[in-house]
Scaffold this motif. Sequence first.
Motif, PDB file in Angstrom:
ATOM      1  N   LEU A 100       0.815  -1.237   0.112  1.00 17.02           N
ATOM      2  CA  LEU A 100       0.017   0.048   0.254  1.00 17.02           C
ATOM      3  C   LEU A 100       0.732   1.369   0.003  1.00 17.02           C
ATOM      4  O   LEU A 100       0.449   2.174  -0.672  1.00 17.02           O
ATOM      5  N   LEU A 101       1.859   1.411   0.880  1.00 15.88           N
ATOM      6  CA  LEU A 101       2.860   2.379   0.804  1.00 15.88           C
ATOM      7  C   LEU A 101       3.544   2.579  -0.515  1.00 15.88           C
ATOM      8  O   LEU A 101       3.505   3.740  -1.142  1.00 15.88           O
ATOM      9  N   LEU A 102       3.775   1.700  -1.196  1.00 20.78           N
ATOM     10  CA  LEU A 102       4.489   1.647  -2.546  1.00 20.78           C
ATOM     11  C   LEU A 102       3.745   2.092  -3.824  1.00 20.78           C
ATOM     12  O   LEU A 102       4.143   2.669  -4.546  1.00 20.78           O
ATOM     13  N   VAL A 103       2.171   2.277  -3.438  1.00 22.31           N
ATOM     14  CA  VAL A 103       1.395   2.754  -4.413  1.00 22.31           C
ATOM     15  C   VAL A 103       1.163   4.181  -4.161  1.00 22.31           C
ATOM     16  O   VAL A 103       0.090   4.833  -4.888  1.00 22.31           O
ATOM     17  N   THR A 104       1.665   4.578  -3.083  1.00 15.90           N
ATOM     18  CA  THR A 104       1.131   5.696  -2.674  1.00 15.90           C
ATOM     19  C   THR A 104       2.375   6.941  -2.965  1.00 15.90           C
ATOM     20  O   THR A 104       3.266   6.847  -2.653  1.00 15.90           O
ATOM     21  N   PRO A 105       1.994   7.761  -4.252  1.00 18.48           N
ATOM     22  CA  PRO A 105       2.853   8.926  -4.467  1.00 18.48           C
ATOM     23  C   PRO A 105       3.365   9.674  -3.219  1.00 18.48           C
ATOM     24  O   PRO A 105       2.733  10.047  -2.316  1.00 18.48           O
ATOM     25  N   ASN A 106       4.876  10.059  -3.480  1.00 24.33           N
ATOM     26  CA  ASN A 106       5.426  10.965  -2.418  1.00 24.33           C
ATOM     27  C   ASN A 106       4.439  12.230  -2.156  1.00 24.33           C
ATOM     28  O   ASN A 106       4.376  12.584  -1.009  1.00 24.33           O
TER      29      ASN A 106
ATOM     30  N   TYR B  63       2.355   0.146   6.627  1.00 24.63           N
ATOM     31  CA  TYR B  63       2.192   1.210   5.949  1.00 24.63           C
ATOM     32  C   TYR B  63       2.980   2.317   6.707  1.00 24.63           C
ATOM     33  O   TYR B  63       3.831   3.207   6.119  1.00 24.63           O
ATOM     34  N   PHE B  64       3.057   2.461   8.074  1.00 24.08           N
ATOM     35  CA  PHE B  64       3.396   3.508   8.860  1.00 24.08           C
ATOM     36  C   PHE B  64       3.668   2.850  10.231  1.00 24.08           C
ATOM     37  O   PHE B  64       2.860   2.385  10.735  1.00 24.08           O
ATOM     38  N   ASN B  65       4.952   3.103  10.584  1.00 18.14           N
ATOM     39  CA  ASN B  65       5.429   2.479  11.902  1.00 18.14           C
ATOM     40  C   ASN B  65       4.951   3.255  13.241  1.00 18.14           C
ATOM     41  O   ASN B  65       4.940   2.704  14.228  1.00 18.14           O
ATOM     42  N   GLY B  66       4.796   4.470  13.152  1.00 12.57           N
ATOM     43  CA  GLY B  66       4.269   5.350  14.288  1.00 12.57           C
ATOM     44  C   GLY B  66       2.866   4.759  14.914  1.00 12.57           C
ATOM     45  O   GLY B  66       2.060   4.507  14.476  1.00 12.57           O
ATOM     46  N   GLY B  67       3.410   4.844  16.242  1.00  8.88           N
ATOM     47  CA  GLY B  67       2.194   4.373  17.064  1.00  8.88           C
ATOM     48  C   GLY B  67       1.906   2.643  17.277  1.00  8.88           C
ATOM     49  O   GLY B  67       0.827   2.196  17.686  1.00  8.88           O
ATOM     50  N   LEU B  68       2.584   2.082  16.366  1.00  7.12           N
ATOM     51  CA  LEU B  68       2.756   0.600  16.008  1.00  7.12           C
ATOM     52  C   LEU B  68       2.558  -0.051  17.725  1.00  7.12           C
ATOM     53  O   LEU B  68       1.689  -1.028  17.888  1.00  7.12           O
ATOM     54  N   GLY B  69       3.520   0.110  18.404  1.00  2.29           N
ATOM     55  CA  GLY B  69       3.919  -0.589  19.718  1.00  2.29           C
ATOM     56  C   GLY B  69       2.441  -0.586  20.516  1.00  2.29           C
ATOM     57  O   GLY B  69       1.944  -1.681  20.985  1.00  2.29           O
TER      58      GLY B  69
ATOM     59  N   VAL C  24      10.343  -4.414   5.180  1.00  2.00           N
ATOM     60  CA  VAL C  24      11.645  -3.951   4.492  1.00  2.00           C
ATOM     61  C   VAL C  24      12.077  -4.696   3.229  1.00  2.00           C
ATOM     62  O   VAL C  24      12.474  -4.341   2.326  1.00  2.00           O
ATOM     63  N   ALA C  25      12.219  -5.999   3.305  1.00  2.00           N
ATOM     64  CA  ALA C  25      12.240  -6.903   2.173  1.00  2.00           C
ATOM     65  C   ALA C  25      11.525  -6.416   1.093  1.00  2.00           C
ATOM     66  O   ALA C  25      11.962  -6.273  -0.044  1.00  2.00           O
ATOM     67  N   THR C  26      10.155  -5.936   1.212  1.00  2.00           N
ATOM     68  CA  THR C  26       9.390  -5.644   0.116  1.00  2.00           C
ATOM     69  C   THR C  26       9.917  -4.173  -0.580  1.00  2.00           C
ATOM     70  O   THR C  26      10.129  -3.863  -1.723  1.00  2.00           O
ATOM     71  N   TYR C  27      10.284  -3.155   0.473  1.00  2.00           N
ATOM     72  CA  TYR C  27      10.837  -2.142   0.100  1.00  2.00           C
ATOM     73  C   TYR C  27      12.074  -2.281  -0.499  1.00  2.00           C
ATOM     74  O   TYR C  27      12.353  -1.353  -1.654  1.00  2.00           O
ATOM     75  N   ALA C  28      12.769  -3.106  -0.161  1.00  2.00           N
ATOM     76  CA  ALA C  28      14.291  -3.323  -0.765  1.00  2.00           C
ATOM     77  C   ALA C  28      14.149  -3.642  -2.172  1.00  2.00           C
ATOM     78  O   ALA C  28      14.817  -3.191  -3.062  1.00  2.00           O
ATOM     79  N   VAL C  29      13.042  -4.527  -2.548  1.00  2.00           N
ATOM     80  CA  VAL C  29      12.935  -5.032  -3.976  1.00  2.00           C
ATOM     81  C   VAL C  29      12.450  -3.915  -4.677  1.00  2.00           C
ATOM     82  O   VAL C  29      12.906  -3.639  -5.920  1.00  2.00           O
TER      83      VAL C  29
END
Length: 250
Positions: free
Chosen positions: A89-95, A148-154, A188-193
């Motif tokens: 989902l993050l990868l298909v979100t434009p900057n 998608y977004f790590n903030g508040g995950l914990g 991270v693996a998805t982002y790296a690819v």
Amino acid sequence: MEHLILILAGLAAGALNAVAGGGTFLSFPALVFVGVPPVMANATATMAALPGYIGSAWGFRHEIRAASPVPVRAMVAMAIVGGLLGALLLLVTPNEVFSVVVPWLLLAATLIFAAGPALVRRVTGQGGALTRPAALGLLLVVSIYGGYFNGGLGIMLLAAFGFMGFTRLHQMNGLKNLLSAVLSSVSVATYAVAGVIDWENGLILGLACALGGWGGAHLAKRIPSMTALRIFITLVGLVMAAVFFLRQAT
């Protein structure tokens, strides 16, 4: 100077993630501050947090092995699927779109973080728990958010564990770090690819997060009250959200 900023942010973020959460409120803005584009900064911050999650999970390894209301393997499976979906989902979100969404994500994560302890106490104090399919479904939704977004995950994971029937805080903290490590690994693996990780800045930040996470796991067991720390982290999150709103306005 940029490397020093990332090192200090990484040490603090790793420790905060292990103790109370909220490390992304420091690591993500630090990357944006040194010039990393928002989507890449988010992916890189997730990568940088990963060693800290692993170090913290290792620190809680004995607590993780305790009997739990929901099998750990089933929770790990949900974290894998959710982390992958969130990353895609993050990868298909434009900057440009993500830049608009970022301050709202930071604000929402901060408010969730601030309300989290009261929510967890309320949930765990009610007794009972969700059925296993409902519990795993809830965990899947939280994992998608984490991918998608790590903030508040914990704190979202801790609240989910309360709904699932967990009551021991140290076990919940250990599982929080374990599942964060699992879903972040997949993300991270998805982002790296996809080539959206800034490896140079990410490795510096990641090493610092690992050291901070290792120390934070031991510190978490010795802190009698984290109220002041949570207030500080909440203020940091609000300030960072305000900064990104101002950046958007200008």
